[in-house]
Design a protein around this motif. Sequence first.
Motif, PDB file in Angstrom:
ATOM      1  N   ALA A  45       6.572  16.264   9.650  1.00 18.04           N
ATOM      2  CA  ALA A  45       5.915  14.684   8.265  1.00 18.04           C
ATOM      3  C   ALA A  45       4.958  14.067   8.759  1.00 18.04           C
ATOM      4  O   ALA A  45       4.215  14.425   9.400  1.00 18.04           O
ATOM      5  CB  ALA A  45       7.330  13.580   9.244  1.00 18.04           C
ATOM      6  N   VAL A  46       4.497  14.121   7.634  1.00 20.05           N
ATOM      7  CA  VAL A  46       3.391  13.374   6.498  1.00 20.05           C
ATOM      8  C   VAL A  46       3.720  11.929   6.331  1.00 20.05           C
ATOM      9  O   VAL A  46       4.817  10.931   6.320  1.00 20.05           O
ATOM     10  CB  VAL A  46       2.687  13.705   5.987  1.00 20.05           C
ATOM     11  N   ASN A  47       1.862  11.325   6.028  1.00 21.94           N
ATOM     12  CA  ASN A  47       2.702   9.972   5.297  1.00 21.94           C
ATOM     13  C   ASN A  47       2.802   8.505   5.952  1.00 21.94           C
ATOM     14  O   ASN A  47       3.399   7.882   5.906  1.00 21.94           O
ATOM     15  CB  ASN A  47       2.608   9.824   3.497  1.00 21.94           C
ATOM     16  N   ILE A  48       2.527   9.085   7.277  1.00 18.94           N
ATOM     17  CA  ILE A  48       2.818   7.932   8.212  1.00 18.94           C
ATOM     18  C   ILE A  48       1.234   6.649   8.353  1.00 18.94           C
ATOM     19  O   ILE A  48       1.468   7.341  10.131  1.00 18.94           O
ATOM     20  CB  ILE A  48       3.427   8.806   9.772  1.00 18.94           C
ATOM     21  N   PRO A  49       1.392   6.539   8.102  1.00 15.27           N
ATOM     22  CA  PRO A  49      -0.719   5.447   8.534  1.00 15.27           C
ATOM     23  C   PRO A  49      -0.066   5.019   9.699  1.00 15.27           C
ATOM     24  O   PRO A  49       0.725   4.780  10.416  1.00 15.27           O
ATOM     25  CB  PRO A  49       0.009   3.850   7.374  1.00 15.27           C
ATOM     26  N   GLY A  50      -1.448   5.421  10.209  1.00 14.92           N
ATOM     27  CA  GLY A  50      -1.500   4.607  11.835  1.00 14.92           C
ATOM     28  C   GLY A  50      -0.712   5.892  12.821  1.00 14.92           C
ATOM     29  O   GLY A  50      -0.392   5.505  14.035  1.00 14.92           O
ATOM     30  N   ALA A  51      -0.146   6.641  12.194  1.00 17.67           N
ATOM     31  CA  ALA A  51       1.098   7.093  13.528  1.00 17.67           C
ATOM     32  C   ALA A  51       0.683   7.259  14.728  1.00 17.67           C
ATOM     33  O   ALA A  51       0.111   7.669  15.269  1.00 17.67           O
ATOM     34  CB  ALA A  51       1.036   8.390  13.214  1.00 17.67           C
ATOM     35  N   SER A  97       2.516   0.882   9.377  1.00 15.78           N
ATOM     36  CA  SER A  97       2.437   0.341   7.286  1.00 15.78           C
ATOM     37  C   SER A  97       4.141  -0.235   7.824  1.00 15.78           C
ATOM     38  O   SER A  97       4.941   0.781   8.848  1.00 15.78           O
ATOM     39  CB  SER A  97       2.473   1.486   6.781  1.00 15.78           C
ATOM     40  N   ASN A  98       4.160  -0.829   6.884  1.00 13.58           N
ATOM     41  CA  ASN A  98       5.733  -1.429   6.704  1.00 13.58           C
ATOM     42  C   ASN A  98       6.934  -1.043   5.954  1.00 13.58           C
ATOM     43  O   ASN A  98       7.546  -1.350   5.425  1.00 13.58           O
ATOM     44  CB  ASN A  98       5.263  -3.068   6.228  1.00 13.58           C
ATOM     45  N   PHE A  99       5.947   0.382   5.057  1.00 14.94           N
ATOM     46  CA  PHE A  99       6.549   1.316   3.987  1.00 14.94           C
ATOM     47  C   PHE A  99       7.405   0.517   2.901  1.00 14.94           C
ATOM     48  O   PHE A  99       8.143   0.699   2.728  1.00 14.94           O
ATOM     49  CB  PHE A  99       7.605   1.506   4.645  1.00 14.94           C
ATOM     50  N   GLY A 100       6.723  -0.507   2.702  1.00 15.74           N
ATOM     51  CA  GLY A 100       7.225  -1.868   1.808  1.00 15.74           C
ATOM     52  C   GLY A 100       7.643  -2.682   1.727  1.00 15.74           C
ATOM     53  O   GLY A 100       8.645  -3.858   1.180  1.00 15.74           O
ATOM     54  N   ALA A 101       8.322  -3.226   2.986  1.00 15.16           N
ATOM     55  CA  ALA A 101       9.109  -4.191   3.465  1.00 15.16           C
ATOM     56  C   ALA A 101       8.260  -4.976   3.287  1.00 15.16           C
ATOM     57  O   ALA A 101       6.935  -5.489   3.835  1.00 15.16           O
ATOM     58  CB  ALA A 101       9.719  -4.304   4.542  1.00 15.16           C
ATOM     59  N   PRO A 102       8.901  -6.679   2.962  1.00 15.79           N
ATOM     60  CA  PRO A 102       7.547  -7.805   3.078  1.00 15.79           C
ATOM     61  C   PRO A 102       7.536  -8.252   4.455  1.00 15.79           C
ATOM     62  O   PRO A 102       8.174  -7.667   5.149  1.00 15.79           O
ATOM     63  CB  PRO A 102       8.398  -8.550   2.787  1.00 15.79           C
ATOM     64  N   LEU A 103       6.198  -8.601   4.342  1.00 12.59           N
ATOM     65  CA  LEU A 103       5.894  -8.668   6.026  1.00 12.59           C
ATOM     66  C   LEU A 103       6.546 -10.331   6.288  1.00 12.59           C
ATOM     67  O   LEU A 103       6.202 -10.877   5.189  1.00 12.59           O
ATOM     68  CB  LEU A 103       4.115  -8.930   5.453  1.00 12.59           C
ATOM     69  N   ALA A 104       6.291 -10.429   7.689  1.00 14.01           N
ATOM     70  CA  ALA A 104       7.005 -11.991   7.846  1.00 14.01           C
ATOM     71  C   ALA A 104       5.223 -12.786   8.093  1.00 14.01           C
ATOM     72  O   ALA A 104       4.158 -12.054   8.349  1.00 14.01           O
ATOM     73  CB  ALA A 104       7.267 -11.128   9.725  1.00 14.01           C
ATOM     74  N   VAL A 126       6.495  10.773   3.396  1.00 17.18           N
ATOM     75  CA  VAL A 126       7.367   9.459   3.618  1.00 17.18           C
ATOM     76  C   VAL A 126       7.144   8.809   2.624  1.00 17.18           C
ATOM     77  O   VAL A 126       5.977   8.308   2.641  1.00 17.18           O
ATOM     78  CB  VAL A 126       7.048   8.765   4.991  1.00 17.18           C
ATOM     79  N   PRO A 127       7.686   8.503   1.558  1.00 15.51           N
ATOM     80  CA  PRO A 127       7.288   7.716   0.930  1.00 15.51           C
ATOM     81  C   PRO A 127       6.925   5.992   0.927  1.00 15.51           C
ATOM     82  O   PRO A 127       7.296   5.918   1.670  1.00 15.51           O
ATOM     83  CB  PRO A 127       9.159   7.298  -0.164  1.00 15.51           C
ATOM     84  N   PRO A 128       5.678   5.456   0.546  1.00 14.99           N
ATOM     85  CA  PRO A 128       4.596   4.649   0.824  1.00 14.99           C
ATOM     86  C   PRO A 128       5.403   3.493   0.830  1.00 14.99           C
ATOM     87  O   PRO A 128       5.961   2.541   1.686  1.00 14.99           O
ATOM     88  CB  PRO A 128       3.495   4.462   0.130  1.00 14.99           C
ATOM     89  N   ASN A 129       6.985   3.417  -0.133  1.00 17.69           N
ATOM     90  CA  ASN A 129       7.090   2.027  -0.567  1.00 17.69           C
ATOM     91  C   ASN A 129       9.097   2.002  -0.422  1.00 17.69           C
ATOM     92  O   ASN A 129      10.030   1.583  -0.574  1.00 17.69           O
ATOM     93  CB  ASN A 129       6.892   1.066  -1.774  1.00 17.69           C
ATOM     94  N   PHE A 130       9.480   2.996   0.523  1.00 21.45           N
ATOM     95  CA  PHE A 130      10.703   3.381   0.506  1.00 21.45           C
ATOM     96  C   PHE A 130      11.773   2.205   1.210  1.00 21.45           C
ATOM     97  O   PHE A 130      13.146   2.218   1.101  1.00 21.45           O
ATOM     98  CB  PHE A 130      11.645   4.957   0.888  1.00 21.45           C
TER      99      PHE A 130
END
Length: 473
Positions: A45-51, A97-104, A126-130
Amino acid sequence: MRLSRRGVSVPILALGAGILVLGGGTAGRAARAQPVPSVNARIVAVNIPGASAVSQIGTFLNVPPPPCGRPIPTFFPSYIQPGAVLDPNRILVGSRSNFGAPLADGVGEEGSFLSIDPSGPGILSVPPNFARSGDQASTLDGAVQMFSANSPHWLNGVNNPGASTAQYTGVSNPLGLSNNNAFGRIWPANAPFGDTGVGSSSILDPNGLPLATPPNKAPNAKIGGVYVGSSTNRDAVTSQPQVIQGALNTGAVGTALLGPSPDGTCRAVFAVVTADGAIVQEHTQKGLDGLAPAGTVHSIVGRSFDPPSDTIEPRFGVIMNPYTQPPVVRQLFVSEPFNNTIAVVNLIIFGTAPNQVFSLGSVTRISSPALNRPVDLAPAQRDTDDVRWASNTTLDKDSDFYVANRGDNTIVRMRQNGHMVAIRSVRVNGRALSSEDSLNGIATSPDGSKIYVTFTNSGPGMFDGILELPAFP
């Protein structure tokens, strides 16, 4: 060269082989330098920021009667079925990344753990905002699922409104991960405010929420499932003073299961290593005690892998050996990336009944020319069947361990005495990693046949992700 999956193209990683320098003085080492054999990996898998931290989930034991319970098979059986978020064959991987989930609000940086199915033949992009729905969203036909993120859906206060850390989530800039496959749950370690801010550590149910024992009651209501700074120290959540002083004073950058508490309660205890080189221990009912002071492990506060541009947080690999000889009761191996060493921390039991805790016995170090910024460790054979300490961070009896070297993208297999068994450079489709790619985490499959490594990429594409490669003797 590029490969594609579902219409998304990604680069094939490329670079040259490393050199192993063995023993003796400078001239002797240079004379005996040998090319490092390579091992071929595939991109999962790719597009996992800071894996970062990674683990194949493995089986949560359900053997009656286990001494400390079997909460996930008992209370969350649907979450461990094939295709579910904690399917034993899936991989948990940390991301910044939160992948689009709103930040607490106000409780640290973005960060999440994804649950990924590695069995497909192609590359998962991985889509960035899934995960913008803010729950355990899925994408790519279920091959990628959100497990938990720093988002309001996963606040500690959802299950534990009276907790002193109710406003926190269980994941924020995650850098460590230990699964209690023996008698517990998922334990991330986080640096929500970077390496200099307070750290956090958490106990997560399969729904990604901080711990709540049915019917929605954690063992200690003031802790719930999230430890932060000094707010969940033993003296803050019970009427007792700390047995050993300590707190999550800096980012939590590594963790490992220690097993049931030595106090006889059968509550889980985890070791957490902080960026300043201290080690603390967390008891699910009695809160946090210290274990070893700052500097026990070489500090990484203020350090960077590639200053000033590198945004990847340094981290420690931590694994535990419970198969020791008295008076040592547990042994922690902790990677020290900027010193090219591995600290071997021997633990003993300290205190009086009913409040015994783990304590520091002695510290030695493994030093080897094969170590080049050792960023993470994994058992060659992880303990999968002991109902006291089965975990991705537990060495099986006499097991070797693997070291992921960030400095030269090699993987070293070592004995517990520090003897190097083998070393391999990582290649993908016959080509080596590029100079922009760096290993950042390592895990092994429960059967010991596969190795999973995370990598980060400093180039403009930022294709951070996961590789799978065969284990080697």
